[in-house]
Design a protein around this motif. Structure first.
Motif, PDB file in Angstrom:
ATOM      1  N   ASP A 197       0.830  -1.202   0.000  1.00 26.50           N
ATOM      2  CA  ASP A 197       0.000   0.000   0.000  1.00 26.50           C
ATOM      3  C   ASP A 197       0.865   1.253   0.000  1.00 26.50           C
ATOM      4  O   ASP A 197       1.987   1.249   0.519  1.00 26.50           O
ATOM      5  CB  ASP A 197      -0.838   0.072   1.289  1.00 26.50           C
ATOM      6  CG  ASP A 197      -1.950  -0.970   1.369  1.00 26.50           C
ATOM      7  OD1 ASP A 197      -2.267  -1.592   0.339  1.00 26.50           O
ATOM      8  OD2 ASP A 197      -2.484  -1.143   2.484  1.00 26.50           O
ATOM      9  N   TYR A 198       0.301   2.337  -0.499  1.00 25.81           N
ATOM     10  CA  TYR A 198       0.877   3.671  -0.293  1.00 25.81           C
ATOM     11  C   TYR A 198      -0.286   4.636  -0.080  1.00 25.81           C
ATOM     12  O   TYR A 198      -1.188   4.721  -0.927  1.00 25.81           O
ATOM     13  CB  TYR A 198       1.693   4.130  -1.506  1.00 25.81           C
ATOM     14  CG  TYR A 198       2.140   5.585  -1.392  1.00 25.81           C
ATOM     15  CD1 TYR A 198       3.136   5.965  -0.499  1.00 25.81           C
ATOM     16  CD2 TYR A 198       1.544   6.586  -2.164  1.00 25.81           C
ATOM     17  CE1 TYR A 198       3.534   7.291  -0.379  1.00 25.81           C
ATOM     18  CE2 TYR A 198       1.936   7.922  -2.053  1.00 25.81           C
ATOM     19  CZ  TYR A 198       2.931   8.259  -1.160  1.00 25.81           C
ATOM     20  OH  TYR A 198       3.327   9.578  -1.036  1.00 25.81           O
ATOM     21  N   ALA A 207      -6.186  -2.652  13.160  1.00 22.74           N
ATOM     22  CA  ALA A 207      -7.328  -2.667  12.231  1.00 22.74           C
ATOM     23  C   ALA A 207      -8.616  -2.472  13.043  1.00 22.74           C
ATOM     24  O   ALA A 207      -9.462  -3.360  13.121  1.00 22.74           O
ATOM     25  CB  ALA A 207      -7.348  -3.981  11.461  1.00 22.74           C
ATOM     26  N   ASP A 208      -8.758  -1.297  13.641  1.00 22.16           N
ATOM     27  CA  ASP A 208      -9.854  -1.050  14.580  1.00 22.16           C
ATOM     28  C   ASP A 208     -11.233  -1.046  13.925  1.00 22.16           C
ATOM     29  O   ASP A 208     -12.213  -1.441  14.541  1.00 22.16           O
ATOM     30  CB  ASP A 208      -9.670   0.329  15.245  1.00 22.16           C
ATOM     31  CG  ASP A 208      -8.398   0.386  16.062  1.00 22.16           C
ATOM     32  OD1 ASP A 208      -8.101  -0.598  16.734  1.00 22.16           O
ATOM     33  OD2 ASP A 208      -7.714   1.422  16.013  1.00 22.16           O
ATOM     34  N   ALA A 209     -11.308  -0.552  12.692  1.00 25.73           N
ATOM     35  CA  ALA A 209     -12.624  -0.322  12.080  1.00 25.73           C
ATOM     36  C   ALA A 209     -12.449  -0.155  10.583  1.00 25.73           C
ATOM     37  O   ALA A 209     -11.357   0.208  10.119  1.00 25.73           O
ATOM     38  CB  ALA A 209     -13.238   0.958  12.654  1.00 25.73           C
ATOM     39  N   ILE A 234      -4.838  -2.537  -9.615  1.00 28.19           N
ATOM     40  CA  ILE A 234      -4.762  -1.329  -8.783  1.00 28.19           C
ATOM     41  C   ILE A 234      -6.055  -1.307  -7.976  1.00 28.19           C
ATOM     42  O   ILE A 234      -7.149  -1.262  -8.546  1.00 28.19           O
ATOM     43  CB  ILE A 234      -4.679  -0.056  -9.644  1.00 28.19           C
ATOM     44  CG1 ILE A 234      -3.449  -0.093 -10.542  1.00 28.19           C
ATOM     45  CG2 ILE A 234      -4.673   1.192  -8.754  1.00 28.19           C
ATOM     46  CD1 ILE A 234      -3.466   0.978 -11.638  1.00 28.19           C
ATOM     47  N   MET A 235      -5.928  -1.368  -6.682  1.00 25.84           N
ATOM     48  CA  MET A 235      -7.120  -1.331  -5.832  1.00 25.84           C
ATOM     49  C   MET A 235      -6.894  -0.297  -4.731  1.00 25.84           C
ATOM     50  O   MET A 235      -5.842   0.344  -4.652  1.00 25.84           O
ATOM     51  CB  MET A 235      -7.392  -2.712  -5.228  1.00 25.84           C
ATOM     52  CG  MET A 235      -7.674  -3.770  -6.287  1.00 25.84           C
ATOM     53  SD  MET A 235      -8.420  -5.286  -5.630  1.00 25.84           S
ATOM     54  CE  MET A 235      -6.987  -6.159  -4.989  1.00 25.84           C
ATOM     55  N   ALA A 236      -7.922  -0.126  -3.896  1.00 27.34           N
ATOM     56  CA  ALA A 236      -7.805   0.777  -2.751  1.00 27.34           C
ATOM     57  C   ALA A 236      -7.900  -0.053  -1.482  1.00 27.34           C
ATOM     58  O   ALA A 236      -8.760  -0.926  -1.379  1.00 27.34           O
ATOM     59  CB  ALA A 236      -8.926   1.809  -2.771  1.00 27.34           C
ATOM     60  N   ASP A 237      -7.012   0.222  -0.542  1.00 32.15           N
ATOM     61  CA  ASP A 237      -7.131  -0.381   0.786  1.00 32.15           C
ATOM     62  C   ASP A 237      -7.859   0.623   1.674  1.00 32.15           C
ATOM     63  O   ASP A 237      -7.360   1.723   1.928  1.00 32.15           O
ATOM     64  CB  ASP A 237      -5.740  -0.690   1.343  1.00 32.15           C
ATOM     65  CG  ASP A 237      -5.810  -1.534   2.609  1.00 32.15           C
ATOM     66  OD1 ASP A 237      -6.891  -1.606   3.230  1.00 32.15           O
ATOM     67  OD2 ASP A 237      -4.769  -2.109   2.983  1.00 32.15           O
ATOM     68  N   LEU A 306       1.623   5.433   5.032  1.00 35.47           N
ATOM     69  CA  LEU A 306       2.439   4.210   5.024  1.00 35.47           C
ATOM     70  C   LEU A 306       2.843   3.855   3.601  1.00 35.47           C
ATOM     71  O   LEU A 306       2.250   4.311   2.628  1.00 35.47           O
ATOM     72  CB  LEU A 306       1.711   3.056   5.708  1.00 35.47           C
ATOM     73  CG  LEU A 306       0.296   2.691   5.299  1.00 35.47           C
ATOM     74  CD1 LEU A 306       0.212   2.158   3.912  1.00 35.47           C
ATOM     75  CD2 LEU A 306      -0.286   1.699   6.296  1.00 35.47           C
ATOM     76  N   LEU A 307       3.874   3.021   3.549  1.00 36.96           N
ATOM     77  CA  LEU A 307       4.366   2.509   2.266  1.00 36.96           C
ATOM     78  C   LEU A 307       4.791   1.059   2.444  1.00 36.96           C
ATOM     79  O   LEU A 307       5.624   0.747   3.297  1.00 36.96           O
ATOM     80  CB  LEU A 307       5.574   3.332   1.787  1.00 36.96           C
ATOM     81  CG  LEU A 307       6.346   2.747   0.596  1.00 36.96           C
ATOM     82  CD1 LEU A 307       5.481   2.618  -0.645  1.00 36.96           C
ATOM     83  CD2 LEU A 307       7.590   3.583   0.290  1.00 36.96           C
ATOM     84  N   GLY A 308       4.181   0.178   1.656  1.00 37.08           N
ATOM     85  CA  GLY A 308       4.652  -1.205   1.580  1.00 37.08           C
ATOM     86  C   GLY A 308       3.963  -2.174   2.513  1.00 37.08           C
ATOM     87  O   GLY A 308       4.249  -3.372   2.471  1.00 37.08           O
ATOM     88  N   ILE A 309       3.057  -1.679   3.338  1.00 35.34           N
ATOM     89  CA  ILE A 309       2.438  -2.518   4.378  1.00 35.34           C
ATOM     90  C   ILE A 309       0.945  -2.217   4.465  1.00 35.34           C
ATOM     91  O   ILE A 309       0.468  -1.217   3.945  1.00 35.34           O
ATOM     92  CB  ILE A 309       3.075  -2.224   5.759  1.00 35.34           C
ATOM     93  CG1 ILE A 309       3.183  -0.713   5.984  1.00 35.34           C
ATOM     94  CG2 ILE A 309       4.407  -2.925   5.896  1.00 35.34           C
ATOM     95  CD1 ILE A 309       3.761  -0.304   7.313  1.00 35.34           C
ATOM     96  N   GLY A 310       0.222  -3.092   5.186  1.00 31.67           N
ATOM     97  CA  GLY A 310      -1.167  -2.830   5.498  1.00 31.67           C
ATOM     98  C   GLY A 310      -1.273  -1.938   6.733  1.00 31.67           C
ATOM     99  O   GLY A 310      -0.292  -1.709   7.446  1.00 31.67           O
ATOM    100  N   GLY A 311      -2.495  -1.465   6.977  1.00 28.81           N
ATOM    101  CA  GLY A 311      -2.703  -0.514   8.062  1.00 28.81           C
ATOM    102  C   GLY A 311      -2.353  -1.059   9.425  1.00 28.81           C
ATOM    103  O   GLY A 311      -1.933  -0.321  10.324  1.00 28.81           O
ATOM    104  N   ASP A 312      -2.530  -2.377   9.610  1.00 35.08           N
ATOM    105  CA  ASP A 312      -2.194  -2.993  10.894  1.00 35.08           C
ATOM    106  C   ASP A 312      -0.781  -3.568  10.881  1.00 35.08           C
ATOM    107  O   ASP A 312      -0.449  -4.452  11.644  1.00 35.08           O
ATOM    108  CB  ASP A 312      -3.216  -4.087  11.231  1.00 35.08           C
ATOM    109  CG  ASP A 312      -3.263  -5.166  10.149  1.00 35.08           C
ATOM    110  OD1 ASP A 312      -2.487  -5.076   9.159  1.00 35.08           O
ATOM    111  OD2 ASP A 312      -4.085  -6.096  10.279  1.00 35.08           O
ATOM    112  N   ASN A 313       0.025  -3.040   9.968  1.00 36.54           N
ATOM    113  CA  ASN A 313       1.404  -3.491   9.750  1.00 36.54           C
ATOM    114  C   ASN A 313       1.468  -4.932   9.260  1.00 36.54           C
ATOM    115  O   ASN A 313       2.401  -5.671   9.592  1.00 36.54           O
ATOM    116  CB  ASN A 313       2.282  -3.304  10.997  1.00 36.54           C
ATOM    117  CG  ASN A 313       3.761  -3.340  10.633  1.00 36.54           C
ATOM    118  OD1 ASN A 313       4.177  -2.734   9.648  1.00 36.54           O
ATOM    119  ND2 ASN A 313       4.563  -4.068  11.399  1.00 36.54           N
TER     120      ASN A 313
END
Ligand code: AHR
Length: 485
Positions: A197-198, A207-209, A234-237, A306-313
């Motif tokens: 992700d970026y 990943a609270d919500a 190409i998607m959106a997280d 962030l770059l390269g990871i998901g929101g919850d790392n």
């Protein structure tokens, strides 16, 4: 960027800028003209960058600061890497000389917007990274060599475990505020795991919500949303899900097959869009433009980057990043089109600058590429699948004689002219034999002309190193392949 220079960049008229960006030719010099880089174009369109990251070039015509910092292992010292000229491309030679004889990691990716939104080593979130204390790894500074405008440059090669983050940003969209995001990435370096992700993420790494993220994602993950074919997409997280459109799960969204990809996501109240294109030429395609998915209106963005990871790392994703920005405000299509013209004019090219020959043969089940192991040129070497990369051992040229040629003189070959199930598929000097002829079929199979059997990833394996054989065509995904140039 110093404030004076920022003002100077913003002072250039919107129409002049967009026209200039649209008119620049394919030469790299044009891309270096002051006042005409991506963030100048966004500013002129009324949606200024609030974060601007690149290891390859200036994203403002008047930027003359550092792009990134490297740290070398020999003595743990650091060096900022800047530009060859104001508004121009990176001075990669500075990195090469500092890192000579040792290894270097990219320790900071500087924010060119003047807001201090730099990216540094990501801290542990719900998931821990592999580095000390659960932090993520930093990228190897020399692992993604390319050229830009004919000059050497390096991207940020994210292997699983690598990640960058800033949880304390300035000016980045929060809540349901509008924003635009783009990233230029390597279209051949991705995987199916979460999440390369970026963009905009939560500040606590949990990943609270849903709706607390809004990022560009690039890869072939099908855990949540996905598109047509085998990916990458190409998607959106948006948290609790990658989205390929308004539906959770499948939406009509093509797989991407460019070597360099411009990937865009933008959002405003109950409205968002995915756009993208070839970062080397041409315009943008509108992949999605519509309302928010159920449960994602209003958004609750938290403004970390962030770059390269998901929101919850989540640290399983893979990809390579060259440049990206986040804006304040929802950019117009015209502005984005001008940005794409600026990106294509910058002159991204594979290392060495010459386009690669042939195509990659990508497994429909594994998303991995058919290759000759260890770049061997020895007759009889059995081919296998491996992570797609930039090597010539993964480039196959279809000839008019139905051969699939590698290195210009070796052919994909059914060993010993075998026609039975399990016959090894190898490389051999091209000789015109029917055991070296292949039909690349519209249903995704590749069949041997002599045997009529399908090119098959042995035992439906998807791991690196799975060998290829002939097997009766059975409609399974391990017999489906796509050619990617
Ligand atoms: O939304 C997809 C991913 O799910 C997010 O990046 C991550 O935080 C969560 O695991």
């Amino acid at each position: 960027m110093p404030l004076g220079k920022l003002r100077k960049a913003l002072a250039v008229g919107a129409s002049a800028l967009i026209a200039a960006a649209g008119l620049v030719g394919s030469g790299a010099g044009a891309a270096q003209a002051a006042g005409s880089q991506s963030c100048d174009i966004y500013a002129a369109g009324g949606t200024p960058c609030v974060a601007a990251h690149s290891t390859t070039r200036a994203l403002y015509g008047a930027y003359n600061g550092s792009l990134y910092q490297v740290r070398r292992s020999s003595d743990n010292t650091t060096r900022d890497i800047g530009l060859l000229s104001e508004g121009g491309v990176v001075n990669a030679a500075a990195q090469d000389s500092f890192c000579a004889g040792t290894t270097c990691l990219i320790s900071i990716i500087y924010d060119q917007s003047g807001r201090g939104n730099h990216l540094t080593q990501a801290p542990p979130g719900y998931w821990k990274g592999p580095a000390a204390g659960g932090w993520d790894n930093l990228a190897n500074a020399t692992a993604a060599p390319i050229t830009i405008g004919g000059q050497k440059a390096y991207g940020v090669r994210v292997e699983p475990g690598t990640g960058y983050r800033n949880n304390n940003t300035n000016g980045v969209a929060k809540g349901d505020q509008p924003e635009g995001i783009y990233a230029v990435v390597d279209g051949t370096h991705y995987n199916q795991w979460c999440c390369f992700d970026y963009g905009n993420a939560q500040t606590d790494g949990q990943a609270d919500a849903p709706a607390i993220m809004e990022t560009v994602y690039f890869g072939a993950n099908k855990q949540w949303g996905y598109g047509d074919g085998a990916g990458p997409w190409i998607m959106a997280d948006l948290e609790w899900g990658l989205f390929s459109g308004v539906n959770a799960g499948h939406n009509t969204l093509p797989s991407i097959n460019h070597r360099f990809v411009t990937a865009m996501v933008k959002g405003e109240p109950n409205h968002w869009a995915i756009r993208g294109g070839n970062a080397q030429s041409g315009g943008l395609t509108n992949y999605f433009d519509g309302r928010r998915p159920n449960g994602y209106n209003p958004m609750k963005k938290e403004g970390a980057i962030l770059l390269g990871i998901g929101g919850d790392n989540s640290v399983s994703g893979r990809g390579t990043f060259f440049e990206g920005v986040m804006t304040s405000g929802y950019p117009t299509a015209d502005t984005e089109n001008a940005v794409q013209a600026n990106i294509t004019a910058a002159g991204y090219a594979p290392s060495g600058g010459t386009p690669q020959q042939g195509s990659q043969i990508v497994g429909g089940q594994s998303n991995r590429c058919v290759e000759v192991p260890n770049s061997s040129t020895t007759n009889g070497t059995q081919v296998q699948i491996w992570d797609c990369g930039s090597g010539a051992n993964q480039r196959w040229t279809s000839t008019s004689g139905k051969q699939l040629q590698v290195y210009g003189n070796k052919c994909l070959d059914a060993s010993g002219q075998g026609t039975a199930n399990g016959t090894q598929v190898i490389i051999w000097d091209c000789n015109g034999g029917t055991n070296q002829q292949w039909n690349v079929n519209s249903n995704g199979t590749i069949t041997g002309v002599q045997s009529g059997r399908c090119l098959d990833a042995n035992a439906a394996g998807t791991a690196n190193g799975t060998k290829l054989i002939l097997w009766s065509c059975n409609g399974q995904a391990n017999q489906r392949w796509s050619l990617r140039s």
